[in-house]
Design a protein around this motif. Structure first.
Motif, PDB file in Angstrom:
ATOM      1  N   ILE A   1       0.847  -1.199   0.000  1.00 32.47           N
ATOM      2  CA  ILE A   1       0.000   0.000   0.000  1.00 32.47           C
ATOM      3  C   ILE A   1       0.880   1.245   0.000  1.00 32.47           C
ATOM      4  O   ILE A   1       0.620   2.214  -0.722  1.00 32.47           O
ATOM      5  N   LEU A   2       1.932   1.224   0.801  1.00 32.28           N
ATOM      6  CA  LEU A   2       2.878   2.337   0.829  1.00 32.28           C
ATOM      7  C   LEU A   2       3.511   2.526  -0.547  1.00 32.28           C
ATOM      8  O   LEU A   2       3.656   3.650  -1.035  1.00 32.28           O
ATOM      9  N   HIS A   3       3.875   1.416  -1.179  1.00 33.79           N
ATOM     10  CA  HIS A   3       4.472   1.473  -2.511  1.00 33.79           C
ATOM     11  C   HIS A   3       3.496   2.091  -3.509  1.00 33.79           C
ATOM     12  O   HIS A   3       3.886   2.888  -4.374  1.00 33.79           O
ATOM     13  N   GLN A   4       2.223   1.739  -3.379  1.00 34.35           N
ATOM     14  CA  GLN A   4       1.200   2.279  -4.275  1.00 34.35           C
ATOM     15  C   GLN A   4       1.043   3.791  -4.092  1.00 34.35           C
ATOM     16  O   GLN A   4       0.903   4.533  -5.062  1.00 34.35           O
ATOM     17  N   VAL A   5       1.081   4.233  -2.841  1.00 36.68           N
ATOM     18  CA  VAL A   5       0.907   5.659  -2.553  1.00 36.68           C
ATOM     19  C   VAL A   5       2.122   6.460  -3.012  1.00 36.68           C
ATOM     20  O   VAL A   5       1.994   7.491  -3.680  1.00 36.68           O
ATOM     21  N   VAL A   6       3.302   5.988  -2.667  1.00 35.80           N
ATOM     22  CA  VAL A   6       4.526   6.730  -2.966  1.00 35.80           C
ATOM     23  C   VAL A   6       4.947   6.544  -4.416  1.00 35.80           C
ATOM     24  O   VAL A   6       5.356   7.480  -5.088  1.00 35.80           O
ATOM     25  N   GLY A   7       4.874   5.299  -4.896  1.00 37.77           N
ATOM     26  CA  GLY A   7       5.193   5.013  -6.283  1.00 37.77           C
ATOM     27  C   GLY A   7       6.674   4.913  -6.580  1.00 37.77           C
ATOM     28  O   GLY A   7       7.525   5.221  -5.752  1.00 37.77           O
ATOM     29  N   LEU A   8       6.960   4.441  -7.769  1.00 35.78           N
ATOM     30  CA  LEU A   8       8.337   4.356  -8.228  1.00 35.78           C
ATOM     31  C   LEU A   8       8.855   5.742  -8.567  1.00 35.78           C
ATOM     32  O   LEU A   8       8.077   6.609  -8.945  1.00 35.78           O
ATOM     33  N   PRO A   9      10.159   6.006  -8.502  1.00 36.70           N
ATOM     34  CA  PRO A   9      11.213   5.039  -8.204  1.00 36.70           C
ATOM     35  C   PRO A   9      11.597   5.011  -6.729  1.00 36.70           C
ATOM     36  O   PRO A   9      12.690   4.584  -6.391  1.00 36.70           O
ATOM     37  N   GLN A  10      10.685   5.471  -5.867  1.00 32.47           N
ATOM     38  CA  GLN A  10      11.068   5.615  -4.469  1.00 32.47           C
ATOM     39  C   GLN A  10      11.187   4.300  -3.717  1.00 32.47           C
ATOM     40  O   GLN A  10      11.884   4.217  -2.729  1.00 32.47           O
ATOM     41  N   LEU A  11      10.488   3.270  -4.181  1.00 28.32           N
ATOM     42  CA  LEU A  11      10.552   1.990  -3.505  1.00 28.32           C
ATOM     43  C   LEU A  11      10.664   0.855  -4.517  1.00 28.32           C
ATOM     44  O   LEU A  11      10.343   1.027  -5.698  1.00 28.32           O
ATOM     45  N   VAL A  12      11.091  -0.291  -4.045  1.00 32.03           N
ATOM     46  CA  VAL A  12      11.183  -1.485  -4.869  1.00 32.03           C
ATOM     47  C   VAL A  12       9.967  -2.362  -4.562  1.00 32.03           C
ATOM     48  O   VAL A  12       9.694  -2.655  -3.403  1.00 32.03           O
ATOM     49  N   ALA A  13       9.249  -2.779  -5.583  1.00 30.49           N
ATOM     50  CA  ALA A  13       8.046  -3.586  -5.377  1.00 30.49           C
ATOM     51  C   ALA A  13       8.401  -4.971  -4.878  1.00 30.49           C
ATOM     52  O   ALA A  13       9.372  -5.588  -5.332  1.00 30.49           O
ATOM     53  N   ILE A  14       7.597  -5.504  -3.974  1.00 29.61           N
ATOM     54  CA  ILE A  14       7.830  -6.848  -3.444  1.00 29.61           C
ATOM     55  C   ILE A  14       7.643  -7.896  -4.539  1.00 29.61           C
ATOM     56  O   ILE A  14       8.199  -8.990  -4.466  1.00 29.61           O
ATOM     57  N   GLU A  15       6.882  -7.553  -5.587  1.00 28.33           N
ATOM     58  CA  GLU A  15       6.671  -8.478  -6.698  1.00 28.33           C
ATOM     59  C   GLU A  15       7.967  -8.835  -7.408  1.00 28.33           C
ATOM     60  O   GLU A  15       8.038  -9.838  -8.128  1.00 28.33           O
TER      61      GLU A  15
END
Length: 228
Positions: free
Chosen positions: A170-184
């Motif tokens: 959910i955090l990844h969805q809110v912040v978006g790339l490239p700030q985080l690496v997706a767990i997928e």
């Protein structure tokens, strides 16, 4: 699992908090009934200030009017106090390993994800993203081909790791790339996360996704304003 009655057992928490959720999940696994008291951290209750005067934060477990604080400490207390489902391994070395990986997720992993998510400094963001990737790779390698971190059943490390399975996407969805690496990007870790979220005991204790999304979105807005 028949719920065990425990008179006077109270949990002070916040529904959207992964730290509070850990304790709720541990109590659920043990089948221990308790009174849940929702806290407002913007206007902390006198009960919270009384029983956690040092940190003034949740969760706090009140058992026979004695406070236990810090989520990892509370989970171990629950495991040692009530019979039934075994959350930590019984063999000393495996128990020590479980503690190590739980602390790794609770401190190193969560801290790095959180600080990377809310930084707007490009250099720090890039460095943080690389570090998050390395942390997830480490967890992927530790998981190997096991169903859960402790083996075939949900355990201590998995309880702490619910943050990665539920809050992190959910955090990844809110912040978006490239700030985080997706767990997928980490197939074993991703499969573990889906397996974890499919467990009824986990689903029954999780807060609504929309509440987490709203909380993260509000935090993003505050962070944006602070940088302007």
């Amino acid at each position: 699992m028949a719920a065990e009655q425990e008179e006077g057992l109270k949990l002070l928490g916040v529904r959207a908090s992964p730290f509070s959720h850990r304790v709720q999940l541990a109590l659920k696994l043990k089948g221990v009934q308790h009174e849940y008291l929702q806290e407002n951290l913007e206007n902390k209750s006198q009960l919270l200030l009384k029983y956690n005067p040092i940190y003034k934060k949740v969760p706090v477990l009140l058992h026979k009017e004695k406070p236990i604080i810090e989520s990892l400490v509370i989970i171990e207390y629950i495991d040692e106090t009530w019979d039934g489902y075994k959350i930590l391994p019984q063999e000393p070395y495996q128990r020590a390993l479980a503690r190590f990986w739980a602390i790794f997720i609770a401190e190193k992993c969560m801290y790095t994800i959180w600080t990377t998510a809310w930084t707007f400094d490009e250099e720090k963001r890039e460095k943080g993203t690389e570090e998050v990737s390395e942390i997830l790779k480490t967890l992927e390698n530790e998981l190997k081909d096991k169903l859960f971190f402790g083996g075939d059943a949900l355990g201590f490390v998995d309880i702490v790791g619910v943050f990665l399975a539920f809050w992190f996407p959910i955090l990844h969805q809110v912040v978006g790339l490239p700030q985080l690496v997706a767990i997928e990007n980490f197939p074993k870790l991703y499969d573990w996360s889906q397996r974890l979220l499919d467990l009824n005991v986990v689903k029954e204790t999780l807060p609504p996704k929309e509440d987490i999304f709203a909380a993260f979105s509000a935090n993003l807005q505050r962070s944006n304003k602070a940088t302007k």
